[in-house]
Design a protein around this motif. Structure first.
Motif, short mmCIF file in Angstrom:
data_model
loop_
_atom_site.label_atom_id
_atom_site.label_comp_id
_atom_site.label_asym_id
_atom_site.label_seq_id
_atom_site.Cartn_x
_atom_site.Cartn_y
_atom_site.Cartn_z
N LEU A 5 68.85 28.20 -34.29
CA LEU A 5 67.43 28.26 -34.59
C LEU A 5 67.15 27.65 -35.96
O LEU A 5 67.95 27.77 -36.87
CB LEU A 5 66.93 29.71 -34.63
N GLY A 9 61.90 28.90 -36.59
CA GLY A 9 62.19 29.53 -35.31
C GLY A 9 62.72 30.94 -35.48
O GLY A 9 62.38 31.84 -34.73
N LEU A 13 61.07 34.33 -34.20
CA LEU A 13 61.87 35.23 -33.38
C LEU A 13 61.76 36.66 -33.87
O LEU A 13 61.69 37.58 -33.07
CB LEU A 13 63.32 34.79 -33.40
N TYR A 72 59.00 34.53 -25.27
CA TYR A 72 60.01 33.54 -25.63
C TYR A 72 59.45 32.13 -25.47
O TYR A 72 59.70 31.26 -26.30
CB TYR A 72 61.27 33.68 -24.78
N GLN A 75 56.97 31.38 -28.31
CA GLN A 75 57.66 31.20 -29.58
C GLN A 75 58.54 29.95 -29.59
O GLN A 75 58.78 29.39 -30.66
CB GLN A 75 58.50 32.43 -29.92
N ALA A 76 59.03 29.52 -28.44
CA ALA A 76 59.89 28.34 -28.38
C ALA A 76 59.17 27.07 -28.81
O ALA A 76 59.79 26.12 -29.24
CB ALA A 76 60.45 28.18 -26.96
N SER A 80 62.43 25.76 -31.03
CA SER A 80 63.61 26.27 -30.34
C SER A 80 63.36 26.24 -28.84
O SER A 80 62.23 26.08 -28.40
CB SER A 80 63.88 27.72 -30.77
N GLN A 84 67.25 29.79 -26.37
CA GLN A 84 67.66 30.16 -27.72
C GLN A 84 66.89 31.39 -28.20
O GLN A 84 67.48 32.30 -28.78
CB GLN A 84 67.43 29.00 -28.69
N MET A 85 65.60 31.39 -27.96
CA MET A 85 64.78 32.53 -28.37
C MET A 85 65.25 33.80 -27.65
O MET A 85 65.38 34.86 -28.26
CB MET A 85 63.30 32.28 -28.07
N THR A 89 67.03 37.05 -29.51
CA THR A 89 66.35 38.32 -29.34
C THR A 89 67.28 39.32 -28.65
O THR A 89 67.33 40.49 -29.02
CB THR A 89 65.05 38.16 -28.54
#
Length: 125
Positions: A5, A9, A13, A72, A75-76, A80, A84-85, A89
């Motif tokens: 990340l 990112g 997260l 996710y 937020q990606a 990211s 990955q998120m 997490t």
């Protein structure tokens, strides 16, 4: 090894890690299933069912996992991937389990958290 990340990112997260469990904890049926060891956190950032799934339990877990994936995905967009998120997490949610709660170890076994730190993927920070 590819960096998991970016700094932005990671900051995003952290907000996901705080939002996702709070929304799940509002459901008393989920809380009861978690306390009974019927569900647990997984390294992929999603909840899993320990043992045999009932239709009711599957519906609860599906609903929570859909909410998590939505977070996710949102937020990606900050640099990211969704995976990955979800992974980072998952690392955080497993580390936040408490004694008696179930979680999935990197080798796929369901473990019950004791008083010591949970077994996590070596890529977890």
């Amino acid at each position: 090894m590819r960096k998991l990340l970016s700094t932005s990112g990671l900051a995003a997260l952290l907000s996901v890690a705080l939002i996702v469990p709070a929304s799940a904890q509002r459901d008393p049926a989920y809380q009861a299933a978690r306390q009974a060891g019927l569900v647990g956190e997984q390294p992929d950032g999603y909840l899993g069912i320990v043992g045999t799934a009932t239709p009711e339990l599957q519906a609860i877990i599906n609903n929570i996992n859909i909410q998590r994936k939505r977070q996710y995905t949102q937020q990606a967009a900050s640099g990211s991937t969704v995976e990955q998120m979800a992974f980072v997490t998952g690392c955080n949610l497993i580390s936040r389990t408490v004694a008696g709660e179930k979680y999935r170890a990197p080798d796929g076994r369901w473990l019950t958290r004791g008083s010591d730190a949970p077994v996590r993927d070596p890529r977890c920070l």
